[in-house]
Design a protein around this motif. Structure first.
Motif, PDB file in Angstrom:
ATOM      1  N   MET A  84       0.611  -1.204   0.075  1.00  0.00           N
ATOM      2  CA  MET A  84      -0.685  -0.012   0.006  1.00  0.00           C
ATOM      3  C   MET A  84       1.364   1.191   0.139  1.00  0.00           C
ATOM      4  O   MET A  84       0.565   2.438  -0.622  1.00  0.00           O
ATOM      5  CB  MET A  84      -0.481   0.064   0.881  1.00  0.00           C
ATOM      6  N   ALA A  85       1.859   1.446   0.511  1.00  0.00           N
ATOM      7  CA  ALA A  85       2.833   2.496   0.376  1.00  0.00           C
ATOM      8  C   ALA A  85       3.499   2.149  -0.759  1.00  0.00           C
ATOM      9  O   ALA A  85       3.401   3.383  -0.880  1.00  0.00           O
ATOM     10  CB  ALA A  85       3.771   2.721   1.151  1.00  0.00           C
ATOM     11  N   GLU A  86       4.022   1.311  -0.973  1.00  0.00           N
ATOM     12  CA  GLU A  86       4.285   1.110  -2.560  1.00  0.00           C
ATOM     13  C   GLU A  86       3.749   2.092  -3.326  1.00  0.00           C
ATOM     14  O   GLU A  86       4.366   2.886  -4.187  1.00  0.00           O
ATOM     15  CB  GLU A  86       5.224   0.166  -2.916  1.00  0.00           C
ATOM     16  N   THR A  87       1.903   1.969  -3.330  1.00  0.00           N
ATOM     17  CA  THR A  87       1.031   2.389  -4.134  1.00  0.00           C
ATOM     18  C   THR A  87       1.777   3.765  -4.429  1.00  0.00           C
ATOM     19  O   THR A  87       0.921   4.486  -4.975  1.00  0.00           O
ATOM     20  CB  THR A  87       0.436   1.642  -4.081  1.00  0.00           C
ATOM     21  N   ALA A  88       0.983   4.603  -2.881  1.00  0.00           N
ATOM     22  CA  ALA A  88       1.134   5.906  -2.598  1.00  0.00           C
ATOM     23  C   ALA A  88       2.505   5.886  -3.335  1.00  0.00           C
ATOM     24  O   ALA A  88       2.215   7.075  -3.832  1.00  0.00           O
ATOM     25  CB  ALA A  88       0.759   6.270  -1.279  1.00  0.00           C
ATOM     26  N   ASP A  89       3.399   5.949  -3.219  1.00  0.00           N
ATOM     27  CA  ASP A  89       5.088   6.214  -3.597  1.00  0.00           C
ATOM     28  C   ASP A  89       4.276   6.418  -4.847  1.00  0.00           C
ATOM     29  O   ASP A  89       5.281   7.372  -5.166  1.00  0.00           O
ATOM     30  CB  ASP A  89       5.790   5.601  -3.212  1.00  0.00           C
ATOM     31  N   ILE A  90       4.042   5.331  -5.486  1.00  0.00           N
ATOM     32  CA  ILE A  90       3.952   6.060  -7.055  1.00  0.00           C
ATOM     33  C   ILE A  90       3.002   7.053  -7.214  1.00  0.00           C
ATOM     34  O   ILE A  90       3.596   7.602  -8.303  1.00  0.00           O
ATOM     35  CB  ILE A  90       3.968   4.281  -7.809  1.00  0.00           C
ATOM     36  N   LEU A  91       1.820   6.924  -6.890  1.00  0.00           N
ATOM     37  CA  LEU A  91       1.161   7.744  -7.193  1.00  0.00           C
ATOM     38  C   LEU A  91       1.906   9.591  -6.804  1.00  0.00           C
ATOM     39  O   LEU A  91       0.905  10.448  -7.334  1.00  0.00           O
ATOM     40  CB  LEU A  91      -0.638   7.071  -6.796  1.00  0.00           C
ATOM     41  N   THR A  92       2.013   9.308  -5.368  1.00  0.00           N
ATOM     42  CA  THR A  92       2.341  10.980  -5.192  1.00  0.00           C
ATOM     43  C   THR A  92       3.836  11.060  -5.761  1.00  0.00           C
ATOM     44  O   THR A  92       4.523  10.887  -6.949  1.00  0.00           O
ATOM     45  CB  THR A  92       2.735  10.821  -3.797  1.00  0.00           C
ATOM     46  N   GLY A 150       2.514  -4.478 -15.909  1.00  0.00           N
ATOM     47  CA  GLY A 150       2.721  -3.194 -16.716  1.00  0.00           C
ATOM     48  C   GLY A 150       3.838  -2.598 -17.706  1.00  0.00           C
ATOM     49  O   GLY A 150       3.151  -2.739 -18.990  1.00  0.00           O
ATOM     50  N   LYS A 151       5.021  -3.457 -17.806  1.00  0.00           N
ATOM     51  CA  LYS A 151       5.431  -4.455 -19.140  1.00  0.00           C
ATOM     52  C   LYS A 151       4.954  -4.556 -20.150  1.00  0.00           C
ATOM     53  O   LYS A 151       5.400  -4.938 -21.485  1.00  0.00           O
ATOM     54  CB  LYS A 151       6.896  -4.702 -18.598  1.00  0.00           C
ATOM     55  N   HIS A 152       3.938  -5.634 -19.587  1.00  0.00           N
ATOM     56  CA  HIS A 152       3.805  -6.902 -20.957  1.00  0.00           C
ATOM     57  C   HIS A 152       2.341  -5.918 -20.998  1.00  0.00           C
ATOM     58  O   HIS A 152       0.945  -7.156 -20.974  1.00  0.00           O
ATOM     59  CB  HIS A 152       3.234  -8.105 -19.946  1.00  0.00           C
ATOM     60  N   VAL A 155      -2.685  -5.236 -16.698  1.00  0.00           N
ATOM     61  CA  VAL A 155      -3.330  -4.003 -15.982  1.00  0.00           C
ATOM     62  C   VAL A 155      -3.759  -4.257 -13.908  1.00  0.00           C
ATOM     63  O   VAL A 155      -3.931  -5.738 -13.822  1.00  0.00           O
ATOM     64  CB  VAL A 155      -4.824  -3.413 -16.384  1.00  0.00           C
ATOM     65  N   VAL A 156      -4.113  -3.744 -13.114  1.00  0.00           N
ATOM     66  CA  VAL A 156      -3.891  -3.611 -12.132  1.00  0.00           C
ATOM     67  C   VAL A 156      -5.997  -3.549 -11.282  1.00  0.00           C
ATOM     68  O   VAL A 156      -7.036  -2.637 -12.567  1.00  0.00           O
ATOM     69  CB  VAL A 156      -3.333  -2.529 -11.284  1.00  0.00           C
ATOM     70  N   VAL A 157      -6.204  -3.860 -10.873  1.00  0.00           N
ATOM     71  CA  VAL A 157      -7.637  -4.562 -10.694  1.00  0.00           C
ATOM     72  C   VAL A 157      -7.592  -4.254  -9.047  1.00  0.00           C
ATOM     73  O   VAL A 157      -7.025  -4.544  -8.199  1.00  0.00           O
ATOM     74  CB  VAL A 157      -8.364  -5.721 -10.911  1.00  0.00           C
ATOM     75  N   VAL A 356       1.765   2.778 -14.896  1.00  0.00           N
ATOM     76  CA  VAL A 356       1.343   2.186 -16.632  1.00  0.00           C
ATOM     77  C   VAL A 356       0.125   1.521 -16.307  1.00  0.00           C
ATOM     78  O   VAL A 356      -1.066   1.842 -16.305  1.00  0.00           O
ATOM     79  CB  VAL A 356       1.852   1.701 -17.339  1.00  0.00           C
ATOM     80  N   ALA A 357       0.244   0.308 -15.473  1.00  0.00           N
ATOM     81  CA  ALA A 357      -0.572  -1.018 -15.363  1.00  0.00           C
ATOM     82  C   ALA A 357      -1.844   0.154 -14.485  1.00  0.00           C
ATOM     83  O   ALA A 357      -2.976  -0.252 -14.242  1.00  0.00           O
ATOM     84  CB  ALA A 357      -0.094  -1.710 -14.142  1.00  0.00           C
ATOM     85  N   LEU A 358      -1.458   0.618 -13.203  1.00  0.00           N
ATOM     86  CA  LEU A 358      -2.274   1.646 -12.412  1.00  0.00           C
ATOM     87  C   LEU A 358      -3.141   2.775 -13.119  1.00  0.00           C
ATOM     88  O   LEU A 358      -4.428   2.732 -13.022  1.00  0.00           O
ATOM     89  CB  LEU A 358      -1.676   2.369 -11.026  1.00  0.00           C
ATOM     90  N   ASP A 359      -2.329   3.461 -14.011  1.00  0.00           N
ATOM     91  CA  ASP A 359      -3.272   4.451 -14.881  1.00  0.00           C
ATOM     92  C   ASP A 359      -4.454   3.679 -16.049  1.00  0.00           C
ATOM     93  O   ASP A 359      -5.607   4.024 -15.595  1.00  0.00           O
ATOM     94  CB  ASP A 359      -2.141   5.014 -15.455  1.00  0.00           C
ATOM     95  N   LYS A 360      -4.175   2.884 -16.512  1.00  0.00           N
ATOM     96  CA  LYS A 360      -4.599   2.249 -16.918  1.00  0.00           C
ATOM     97  C   LYS A 360      -5.990   1.680 -16.404  1.00  0.00           C
ATOM     98  O   LYS A 360      -7.115   1.763 -16.790  1.00  0.00           O
ATOM     99  CB  LYS A 360      -4.190   0.886 -17.737  1.00  0.00           C
ATOM    100  N   MET A 361      -5.959   0.642 -15.333  1.00  0.00           N
ATOM    101  CA  MET A 361      -7.172   0.520 -14.460  1.00  0.00           C
ATOM    102  C   MET A 361      -8.118   2.287 -14.143  1.00  0.00           C
ATOM    103  O   MET A 361      -9.521   2.124 -14.290  1.00  0.00           O
ATOM    104  CB  MET A 361      -6.711  -0.197 -13.262  1.00  0.00           C
ATOM    105  N   LEU A 362      -7.079   2.834 -13.415  1.00  0.00           N
ATOM    106  CA  LEU A 362      -8.120   4.441 -12.894  1.00  0.00           C
ATOM    107  C   LEU A 362      -8.756   5.114 -14.459  1.00  0.00           C
ATOM    108  O   LEU A 362      -9.460   5.522 -14.409  1.00  0.00           O
ATOM    109  CB  LEU A 362      -6.958   4.862 -12.239  1.00  0.00           C
TER     110      LEU A 362
END
Length: 365
Positions: A84-92, A150-152, A155-157, A356-362
Motif C-alpha cells: 500500500m505504501a509502495e502504491t502511494a509512493d508511485i502515485l505521489t 505494466g511492462k506486458h 492492468v491492475v484491479v 502504467v498498469a495503475l493508470d490503465k485501471m484508473l
C-alpha cells in the motif's frame, strides 16, 4: 543487524514500556505542530488505536489516491502494509515522502507472488498459449509485480472494479493470467459467466499447471490467497442461519467461492460499509472480513445488529504490526530524528511501469 538497527530496536522496546495515554497525547501534539505538512492515513483494517489519529481512512487504493491529491503534505504517514505504501509512493509527487511506521508490516497475499516466480510462470504460459495473453494483478501485490504487469500491457484491479476491468480484458485477450489472489479471480470469473473448466490454476511452488481441459482455458489463476479471508467457511454461515433465520451475510470476494455462494451479498470493503449503512434499522448482518473493521462497524452502527461471521478469526497480523508504540516512535522521529524514518521509495523503472498498469485501471474505472 547493524548498530543503527540495534539502537532502533532498543528505542522501540522502550516505547512498549511507556504509558499509552502519554503516547496518544504526544502524537496529537506532533500532528498539530506539523499541521497540513503531514497527512496520516489508515487502512480500514487497522486497530482503533491507530484509526483515531487518521486524517483519512479507506482501502489501499483510495488512501494512495488521497495522498496523491494532497499537494501540501510532504510527509505521508501510511498506516497500512508495504504494498500500500509502495502504491502511494508511485502515485505521489517526488517531493513527498511516504512513511511506513513498521518496515516489517507486509502482506502474506502479496508475498505469495515474486518476480522470479511470475517470470517463470509467464514463460510457461507464453510457450503454451502464445502471445494473446494479458497479465492482471490485484492491487494487493508488490510494486515489482505491478511493474511486470505494466511492462506486458496488463492492468491492475481492485476488489471493487475487478468485474468491470476483467470484462474489458476478456474482450481484448484470448487468455488472462490473474494474480496473486485465486479466490478473487475465480469469484469474478464465475460471475462473468466463465465456466469452471475454462479456469486453470498455476501453482508457483511446484510449478504445476492444473486444468481439467487445457484447450478450453480462458483464465489462469495464481495459487495465492488472503490468510484473513481463508478463516471463513460455509458451516459458520449455516450455523448463524439456524440461530438467526432473518440474518443477512455479506463477505469479501477474497473468500473462497463456496463461502461467496453461501452468502447473501459479496463486496469490497467499501461495498460492505455501504451495505451496512443502507440496511434498515434493526437489521442483523454477519460480516466476513477483517474483524478490526467489523468490530468498528458494530460501534458506528449500534442501531443495527452487526455480527462477526467468525468471532475467533485473527485480524491481519502483519497489518497490526503498526500499533501505538510504532506510530509514537515514528512521530517522535519525524520531530527529532528524521533520518530514522522508514521512507518507502520505489525505484524509477519499477515505479514507471507499475504506474502504467495503475493508470490503465484508473482510466477504465
Amino acid at each position: 543487524m547493524d548498530s543503527l538497527n540495534i539502537e532502533g530496536q532498543a528505542r522501540l522496546a522502550k516505547y512498549y514500556m511507556e504509558d499509552s495515554q502519554e503516547q496518544i497525547n504526544r502524537i496529537y501534539k506532533i500532528k498539530k505542530y506539523f499541521g497540513n505538512k503531514i497527512l496520516l492515513v489508515a487502512h480500514h483494517y487497522q486497530k482503533d488505536e491507530i484509526v483515531q489519529f487518521a486524517d483519512a481512512t479507506g482501502d489501499s487504493l483510495k488512501l494512495a489516491q488521497i495522498a496523491a491529491s494532497n499537494k501540501t503534505a510532504k510527509k505521508i504517514i501510511f498506516c497500512g502494509v508495504t504494498f500500500m505504501a509502495e502504491t502511494a509512493d508511485i502515485l505521489t509527487d517526488d517531493s513527498q515522502d511516504v512513511i511506513l511506521p513498521d518496515p516489517t508490516a507486509g502482506c502474506s497475499l502479496a508475498d505469495m507472488a515474486n518476480s522470479f516466480q511470475v517470470t517463470k510462470a509467464w514463460r510457461y504460459l507464453k510457450d503454451k498459449y502464445g502471445s494473446d495473453i494479458m497479465p492482471i494483478t490485484y492491487v494487493n501485490s508488490s510494486s515489482a509485480i505491478k511493474s511486470f504487469v505494466g511492462k506486458h500491457n496488463g492492468v491492475v484491479v481492485t476488489s471493487g472494479n475487478a468485474m468491470k476491468v476483467i470484462k474489458w480484458a476478456l474482450q481484448r485477450s484470448k487468455y488472462l493470467f490473474f494474480l496473486p489472489d485465486q479466490n478473487l479471480g475465480r469469484n469474478i470469473s464465475l460471475q462473468l459467466g466463465i465456466s469452471p473448466d475454462e479456469i486453470a490454476l498455476w501453482k508457483p511452488l511446484s510449478e504445476e499447471f492444473i486444468a481439467s481441459n487445457s484447450e478450453k482455458i480462458k483464465i489462469i489463476l495464481w495459487d495465492g490467497y488472503c490468510s484473513v479471508h481463508q478463516q471463513f467457511n460455509v458451516n459458520q454461515i449455516s450455523q448463524l442461519r439456524k440461530t438467526y433465520p432473518e440474518i443477512k451475510v455479506i463477505v469479501h470476494p477474497e473468500c473462497t467461492n463456496e463461502v461467496v455462494n453461501a452468502a447473501d451479498e459479496v463486496g469490497s470493503t467499501e461495498a460492505i460499509i455501504d451495505y451496512i449503512q443502507q440496511s434498515p434499522l434493526g437489521s442483523r448482518i454477519a460480516v466476513g472480513t477483517d474483524n478490526n473493521l467489523v468490530s468498528r462497524l458494530q460501534h458506528i452502527f449500534p442501531e443495527k445488529q452487526v455480527m462477526l461471521l467468525n468471532p475467533i478469526a485473527c485480524s491481519c497480523v502483519l497489518m497490526n504490526r503498526i500499533d501505538l508504540p510504532h506510530l509514537a516512535l515514528t512521530m517522535d522521529n519525524l520531530m527529532n530524528r528524521p533520518e530514522e524514518l522508514n521512507i518507502v521509495k520505489v525505484n524509477q523503472e519499477t515505479s514507471h511501469f507499475a504506474k502504467v498498469a495503475l493508470d490503465k485501471m484508473l482510466n477504465l474505472s
